[in-house]
Design a protein around this motif. Structure first.
Motif, PDB file in Angstrom:
ATOM      1  N   ALA A   1       2.363  11.462  14.582  1.00  0.00           N
ATOM      2  CA  ALA A   1       2.176  10.176  15.257  1.00  0.00           C
ATOM      3  C   ALA A   1       1.375   9.239  14.369  1.00  0.00           C
ATOM      4  O   ALA A   1       0.620   9.691  13.510  1.00  0.00           O
ATOM      5  CB  ALA A   1       1.455  10.381  16.583  1.00  0.00           C
ATOM      6  N   ARG A   2       1.578   7.929  14.593  1.00  0.00           N
ATOM      7  CA  ARG A   2       0.879   6.959  13.733  1.00  0.00           C
ATOM      8  C   ARG A   2       0.623   5.660  14.475  1.00  0.00           C
ATOM      9  O   ARG A   2       1.164   5.421  15.558  1.00  0.00           O
ATOM     10  CB  ARG A   2       1.697   6.722  12.468  1.00  0.00           C
ATOM     11  N   PHE A   3      -0.207   4.852  13.835  1.00  0.00           N
ATOM     12  CA  PHE A   3      -0.718   3.627  14.447  1.00  0.00           C
ATOM     13  C   PHE A   3       0.074   2.426  13.929  1.00  0.00           C
ATOM     14  O   PHE A   3       0.335   2.320  12.736  1.00  0.00           O
ATOM     15  CB  PHE A   3      -2.191   3.479  14.058  1.00  0.00           C
ATOM     16  N   VAL A   4       0.440   1.528  14.847  1.00  0.00           N
ATOM     17  CA  VAL A   4       1.153   0.317  14.438  1.00  0.00           C
ATOM     18  C   VAL A   4       0.350  -0.895  14.898  1.00  0.00           C
ATOM     19  O   VAL A   4      -0.130  -0.932  16.026  1.00  0.00           O
ATOM     20  CB  VAL A   4       2.563   0.255  15.063  1.00  0.00           C
ATOM     21  N   SER A   5       0.189  -1.848  14.007  1.00  0.00           N
ATOM     22  CA  SER A   5      -0.440  -3.097  14.420  1.00  0.00           C
ATOM     23  C   SER A   5       0.590  -4.211  14.306  1.00  0.00           C
ATOM     24  O   SER A   5       1.471  -4.171  13.444  1.00  0.00           O
ATOM     25  CB  SER A   5      -1.671  -3.404  13.578  1.00  0.00           C
TER      26      SER A   5
ATOM     27  N   MET B   1       1.543  -0.288   9.528  1.00  0.00           N
ATOM     28  CA  MET B   1       1.496   1.051  10.087  1.00  0.00           C
ATOM     29  C   MET B   1       0.549   1.917   9.254  1.00  0.00           C
ATOM     30  O   MET B   1       0.421   1.709   8.034  1.00  0.00           O
ATOM     31  CB  MET B   1       2.923   1.594  10.064  1.00  0.00           C
ATOM     32  N   GLY B   2      -0.135   2.843   9.905  1.00  0.00           N
ATOM     33  CA  GLY B   2      -1.027   3.739   9.164  1.00  0.00           C
ATOM     34  C   GLY B   2      -1.391   4.945  10.005  1.00  0.00           C
ATOM     35  O   GLY B   2      -0.915   5.100  11.135  1.00  0.00           O
ATOM     36  N   LEU B   3      -2.254   5.811   9.466  1.00  0.00           N
ATOM     37  CA  LEU B   3      -2.647   7.015  10.197  1.00  0.00           C
ATOM     38  C   LEU B   3      -3.493   6.670  11.406  1.00  0.00           C
ATOM     39  O   LEU B   3      -3.509   7.392  12.394  1.00  0.00           O
ATOM     40  CB  LEU B   3      -3.441   7.954   9.271  1.00  0.00           C
ATOM     41  N   ASP B   4      -4.236   5.567  11.312  1.00  0.00           N
ATOM     42  CA  ASP B   4      -5.027   5.090  12.437  1.00  0.00           C
ATOM     43  C   ASP B   4      -5.266   3.601  12.208  1.00  0.00           C
ATOM     44  O   ASP B   4      -4.677   3.020  11.282  1.00  0.00           O
ATOM     45  CB  ASP B   4      -6.350   5.872  12.563  1.00  0.00           C
ATOM     46  N   TYR B   5      -6.123   3.027  13.030  1.00  0.00           N
ATOM     47  CA  TYR B   5      -6.370   1.592  12.923  1.00  0.00           C
ATOM     48  C   TYR B   5      -6.727   1.175  11.504  1.00  0.00           C
ATOM     49  O   TYR B   5      -6.249   0.162  10.988  1.00  0.00           O
ATOM     50  CB  TYR B   5      -7.491   1.185  13.897  1.00  0.00           C
ATOM     51  N   LEU B   6      -7.587   1.974  10.858  1.00  0.00           N
ATOM     52  CA  LEU B   6      -8.060   1.586   9.522  1.00  0.00           C
ATOM     53  C   LEU B   6      -6.914   1.450   8.530  1.00  0.00           C
ATOM     54  O   LEU B   6      -6.968   0.629   7.622  1.00  0.00           O
ATOM     55  CB  LEU B   6      -9.082   2.609   9.005  1.00  0.00           C
TER      56      LEU B   6
ATOM     57  N   ASP C   1       0.835  -1.205   0.000  1.00  0.00           N
ATOM     58  CA  ASP C   1       0.000   0.000   0.000  1.00  0.00           C
ATOM     59  C   ASP C   1       0.869   1.254   0.000  1.00  0.00           C
ATOM     60  O   ASP C   1       2.101   1.169   0.009  1.00  0.00           O
ATOM     61  CB  ASP C   1      -1.017  -0.030   1.153  1.00  0.00           C
ATOM     62  N   ALA C   2       0.226   2.404  -0.018  1.00  0.00           N
ATOM     63  CA  ALA C   2       0.970   3.653  -0.183  1.00  0.00           C
ATOM     64  C   ALA C   2       1.900   3.923   0.994  1.00  0.00           C
ATOM     65  O   ALA C   2       2.859   4.678   0.878  1.00  0.00           O
ATOM     66  CB  ALA C   2       0.004   4.816  -0.363  1.00  0.00           C
ATOM     67  N   PHE C   3       1.621   3.297   2.148  1.00  0.00           N
ATOM     68  CA  PHE C   3       2.448   3.541   3.321  1.00  0.00           C
ATOM     69  C   PHE C   3       3.619   2.560   3.403  1.00  0.00           C
ATOM     70  O   PHE C   3       4.392   2.595   4.342  1.00  0.00           O
ATOM     71  CB  PHE C   3       1.592   3.457   4.584  1.00  0.00           C
ATOM     72  N   GLY C   4       3.693   1.664   2.423  1.00  0.00           N
ATOM     73  CA  GLY C   4       4.794   0.718   2.402  1.00  0.00           C
ATOM     74  C   GLY C   4       4.478  -0.595   3.088  1.00  0.00           C
ATOM     75  O   GLY C   4       5.346  -1.460   3.201  1.00  0.00           O
TER      76      GLY C   4
END
Lengths: 270, 479, 312
Positions: A182-186, A233-238, A54-57
């Motif tokens: 800041a960003r979200f990591v799962s 990783m992303g801007l939030d959970y989604l 995806d665009a975030f790698g």
């Protein structure tokens, strides 16, 4: 440390859907603190599983199924080698400058309560200190209950009892309100006392000038260690969700999850 | 949308000109107006309304009782532009839309305009309409904005200003074509006396534009569809009108599905591949797996199919990053940066309240300025300083201080007027113009004229159809 | 064409047909109830509500039917999902969703009706004006049917519209017969007083077949002949046999155009064959009610097969 993950999700359908599409973010990528030894996604039915990025790698797989099934099991099996990097992320795929991670999203929107809280905690501290203080204050002030319903940062902050996902959202909202990206990591987390787990793990990363991206695990009040396996990783959970799916037709869906995160045997390390 | 403060009497009158003499383009209209009486005009107005009603040419108003459908008042007196005026305007529009496309291609790839400091980075990274997901996605022929509706006003004989670049899903073209149909039917006497440049070929231009960006794999005759949110959408009539005129299917999200990253539609003969989607659904709702997860209007998996180049979307995803009011202020610089040309169309001076100096100026001059939300549209959420009372100004002062980056401010301009048939008879009313600019693999096409919107209520400031504005046919004639 | 478009066309016709049928039921019942001035006619309205499939819902909302309450419920009620008003609203909703598949004439007819609809209220049929209202409804149905017939291309859009009309029409005819079957049974007809005669006439009127009956049989009303006419007569446009002849024809047109046959073609042919082979004597021997019950469920199965094969 060598960690082994087995994560199996079974979807049971009351009435078979005619088609299923899922985007899976279930495959970690290498960075200095993590080397993937082996990793695979296994399906119990023939389906189209297209790999991509995806665009975030993040590594993604798109699963598509166009026939009716009573159930579907998606399994993840893999081993990774981790290193403690003091919570600092290096060598990861970065697609955007830190400024992007100041974006507001519905799940991480800071209401007045969060803004006031963040400002109060940070005071005149430097960025890194502020973030540690935020993490500590959230850890002390909020109760984590993985059964709490998923919501957004503002509601979670008001509720005081939250799941790890929304605790992370609150942390991100607070950091961004202080103009800290800041960003979200799962991902997953190895717990010595708990090999069988109910769900994956979530934490945040914030950008500190001079250091780069640093992890903050507010649920455990620590920065990620070698026990943390960073997957997406992303801007939030989604943006970092392990699974985003949609089905056409059919009735209710039931979920069965089995997850084990354990240290791989020593001889396998050699 | 527009505003004036000087009152219609002092605005540039497109028929009479500053000296009170009939301007050349309006010679025919002026003569005709002398030959008809109010009853005749009223009869034609009623016939026009009947035409809209019977045809179901309606729009739904948000916030109204469900199911209510209104018609947009149609003013039967046409607005006339001379061919020479149009030629200049068209050149300016082409320049503007080329810039929009170059800018979008840039921010989703190399970001040179950011590196060069033409646009401040935060206007991109923190712009809600910027879609990070689009970074690195190649769109066919580097065209993002296939259909643009650029809102233009004029303030005197020579000056046209751009008010807004609508690069998302601009609507109104069905009213442009419907208005011409009415003139043809009801105003044959006047219409026949002019050589009006035709616009009827717009649907042909549109389908050619859409087909020109189809994926290679689509072959000779790509399957182009219009994607609508459904019949409760305010512009549903337009969606069905365009589908009909282009002879293509009008689909809803539930009619489409994805298999192997390829889009198909469900038909009575089984699945049929879709190559180009003219989507009239906002980015947020296109694909619940990538954007809003609660969207019922979109197609799960559509984004992947699009990113892989298996289907074209018009307009591209993320075009809103080029048309908000904060970027607007930078458009003249962007024209120079990308094209090395001087902008032909003027920009209304704009204060960006996120800049401290600008904010200070705006707070000082609230009573003279128009303040708009950066992402607002439709004339909502704005302050019209000269018309506002103290309480409203005080309220906006607080809003501005609380979230300055959310606002821009502009001076009030006096926009031109045209003779219009209103309850009091024939009187000048303020107008703006929305020409529709098509960009495809074969270049830029603009049908002469566009949709003229008119503030029919005397003293009304806003020409939006959702706020009591009407429309007029726009005639471009060779003198 | 899009499955959803075909679905909308199919249901557009079904709702128009149903509105027409309701108008006829109201008219016939009204006439019958007036004849029975001695009684209050409430049993006639009960039977009308049962025929329209909304008796239980009506009683739950309004109690025992009177001419006024029943008429309003069938014609104009917003609460009754199959009132004439709601049928026309739904038909227009379907039409608007697929207006590009309709000709201008069809669209203007259905849209025009919808624009008139808000003006209709209780006063529209108070006093003796009921027939003006029902005539208006019948006229709309006629114009939609007629404009479709005159202006539509003979392609799949047309065939799906026609299928909607005939599937609904077959259902309506079967239902009215089923509600009234007891007065068509031989033991009743042997009594055969003036009252029965009016009832029989009312059935024929509700399917627009009173005059047709006289032309076909050239004798007084006989219950088995009425059943024969409405079930087996190929010439009467509202008979079950005629509906099925049309359903089969239009399904064949679809399968020819698409080059593929399926369940709907097979089911429809089975129903048609059964109707062709039946005689009215055998129908009465096996039981009229049983015959009609089976037909109604077979017809629903054909509708379901069309949906599954083309519309979903």
């Amino acid at each position: 440390m060598r960690i082994k993950v087995e994560h199996r999700t079974t979807y049971l359908y009351d009435e078979p859907p005619t088609s299923i599409v899922q985007i899976l973010r279930l495959t970690p990528r290498n960075h200095e603190g993590l080397q993937v030894r082996n990793w695979r996604i296994v399906l119990d039915h023939d389906a189209h599983l297209a790999p991509g990025e995806d665009a975030f790698g993040n590594t993604i797989h798109t699963l598509t199924l166009n026939r009716a099934l009573d159930d579907l099991t998606v399994s993840v099996e893999g081993e990774v080698e981790t290193l403690d990097t003091g919570g600092v992320l290096t060598g990861a795929a970065e697609r955007f400058p830190p400024g992007l991670y100041l974006r507001d999203t519905p799940l991480t929107h800071a209401d007045d309560a969060i803004k006031t809280f963040a400002k109060g905690v940070a005071g005149k501290r430097e960025v890194l200190d502020s973030l540690h203080a935020l993490m500590g204050a959230l850890h002390d002030g909020m109760a984590v209950d993985e059964d709490a319903p998923a919501t957004d940062a503002a509601r979670a902050f008001a509720a005081k009892t939250v799941g790890g996902r929304d605790l992370t959202h609150v942390f991100i909202a607070a950091a961004r309100s202080l103009a800290i990206p800041a960003r979200f990591v799962s991902g997953y987390m190895l717990r010595e006392d708990q090999v069988q787990q109910k769900s994956g793990h979530a934490w945040a990363e914030a950008h500190v000038p001079g250091l780069g991206w640093v992890g903050f695990d507010a649920a455990n009040a620590l920065s990620p260690t070698e026990a943390h396996i960073r997957v997406a990783m992303g801007l939030d959970y989604l943006g970092a969700a392990p699974v985003r799916g949609s089905r056409n037709g059919g009735a209710a869906e039931h979920l069965q999850v089995s997850l084990t995160v354990g240290q791989a045997r020593r001889q396998q390390q050699n | 949308m527009f505003i004036w403060t000087l009152g219609v009497a002092l605005a540039f009158n497109e028929m009479l000109g500053p000296d009170g003499q009939v301007r050349a383009p309006y010679a025919g209209v002026a003569k005709w107006l002398e030959s008809v009486n109010v009853e005749q005009l009223d009869r034609r107005r009623a016939e026009a309304e009947l035409f809209y009603r019977r045809g179901g040419i309606t729009f739904a108003v948000y916030g109204d009782a469900q199911g209510e459908e209104r018609i947009i008042p149609f003013d039967i007196i046409p607005r006339v532009l001379a061919g020479s005026e149009w030629k200049l305007l068209a050149k300016g529009l082409e320049q503007r839309v080329k810039t929009l496309n170059l800018y979008l291609a840039d921010i989703y790839s190399k970001q040179e305009s950011l590196k060069a400091g033409i646009v401040p980075e935060e206007l991109v990274w923190q712009n809600p309409a910027f879609r990070p997901e689009m970074t690195g996605v190649t769109v066919p022929k580097d065209i993002y904005v296939h259909i643009a509706g650029v809102d233009v006003v004029r303030i005197d004989a020579n000056d046209f200003y751009v008010l807004e670049d609508n690069a998302r899903t601009p609507s109104g073209v069905s009213y442009m074509l419907g208005g011409r149909e009415i003139c043809y039917r009801l105003m044959a006497d006047l219409y026949g006396a002019h050589k009006v440049a035709p616009i009827e070929h717009y649907p042909d231009d549109l389908i050619a534009t859409l087909s020109s960006v189809a994926p290679q794999s689509a072959g000779e005759s790509p399957n182009v569809v219009i994607l609508t949110p459904g019949q409760f959408n305010s512009a549903y009539y337009e969606h069905s009108f365009l589908a009909d005129k282009m002879g293509i299917e009008l689909v809803e999200g539930r009619d489409l599905f994805i298999r192997d990253d390829q889009v198909y539609m469900r038909t009575t003969e089984g699945a049929k591949r879709v190559d180009v989607i003219y989507r009239r659904i906002d980015d947020d709702f296109l694909d619940p797996l990538v954007f809003r997860p609660d969207s019922m209007l979109g197609v799960p998996g559509l984004f992947n199919a699009y990113a892989k180049g298996n289907v074209a979307l018009a307009n591209a995803i993320g075009t809103g990053a080029a048309d908000d009011k904060a970027i607007y202020a930078h458009m003249p610089d962007l024209v120079k940066f990308f094209l090395g040309e001087e902008p032909i169309l003027k920009n209304v001076p704009t204060w960006c309240c996120r800049k401290a100096d600008d904010l200070a100026y705006v707070l000082e001059h609230l009573a003279e300025l128009v303040v708009k939300e950066v992402h607002g549209s439709g004339g909502y959420g704005m302050l019209v300083g000269p018309q506002a009372d103290k309480a409203q100004i005080a309220k906006f002062r607080e809003l501005l201080k609380a979230n300055p980056a959310n606002y821009i401010a502009q001076p009030t301009l006096s926009l031109s007027s045209c003779p219009s048939f209103v309850e009091q008879g024939v009187a000048p009313r303020h107008v703006d113009l929305r020409p529709f600019v098509l960009t495809g693999g074969n270049g830029v096409k603009i049908v002469p004229g566009g949709l003229t919107r008119v503030a029919l209520r005397e003293g009304s400031l806003v020409v939006n159809s959702s706020q009591g504005g009407g429309t007029k046919d726009t005639w471009v004639i060779d003198l | 064409m899009l499955s959803r478009t075909a679905d909308n066309l199919f249901w557009l016709s079904r709702y128009v047909e149903r509105a027409d049928y309701l108008a006829r039921i109201i008219e016939a019942t009204n006439r019958l109830a007036m004849l029975l001035a001695a009684g209050d006619g409430s049993s006639e309205w009960t039977s009308a509500l049962v025929t329209a499939g909304c008796y239980d819902a009506f009683v739950a909302a309004h109690g025992a039917p009177t001419a006024e309450t029943a008429m309003e419920y069938l014609a104009l009620s917003e609460d009754n999902p199959s009132s004439i008003r709601r049928c026309l609203e739904t038909a227009r909703f379907n039409a608007r969703a697929v207006r590009t598949a309709l000709t201008v004439e069809m669209w203007e007819t259905i849209n025009g009706a919808w624009l008139e609809l808000p003006k209709m209220d209780r006063s529209s049929f108070a006093g003796g004006r009921m027939s003006r209202f029902t005539d208006w409804v019948k006229d709309i149905a006629l114009r939609i049917d007629g404009s479709g017939h005159r202006t539509m291309l003979r392609n799949d859009a047309y065939w799906f519209t026609r299928l909607g009309f005939y599937v609904e029409r077959a259902d309506n005819t079967a239902r009215i017969l089923d509600v009234k079957y007891h007065i068509l049974l031989p033991e009743v007809s042997s009594v055969g007083g003036g009252l029965d005669y009016s009832q029989w006439a009312a059935i024929l009127r509700s399917v627009n077949a009173l005059t047709a009956y006289r032309w076909v049989y050239r004798e007084g009303l006989r219950p088995w002949l009425i059943a024969d006419l409405l079930i087996l007569n190929q010439e009467l446009p509202r008979s079950l046999a005629s509906c099925y002849a049309n359903i089969v024809t239009h399904l064949d047109s679809l399968s020819n155009a698409y080059g593929r046959q399926g369940k709907s073609q097979r089911f429809a042919r089975t129903v048609q064959t059964a109707l062709q082979n039946a005689t009215i004597e055998r129908v009465f021997q096996t039981g009229l009610h049983e015959f009609l019950t089976r037909f109604i469920s077979d017809n629903a199965r054909v509708g379901g097969a069309i949906t599954e094969q083309y519309l979903a």
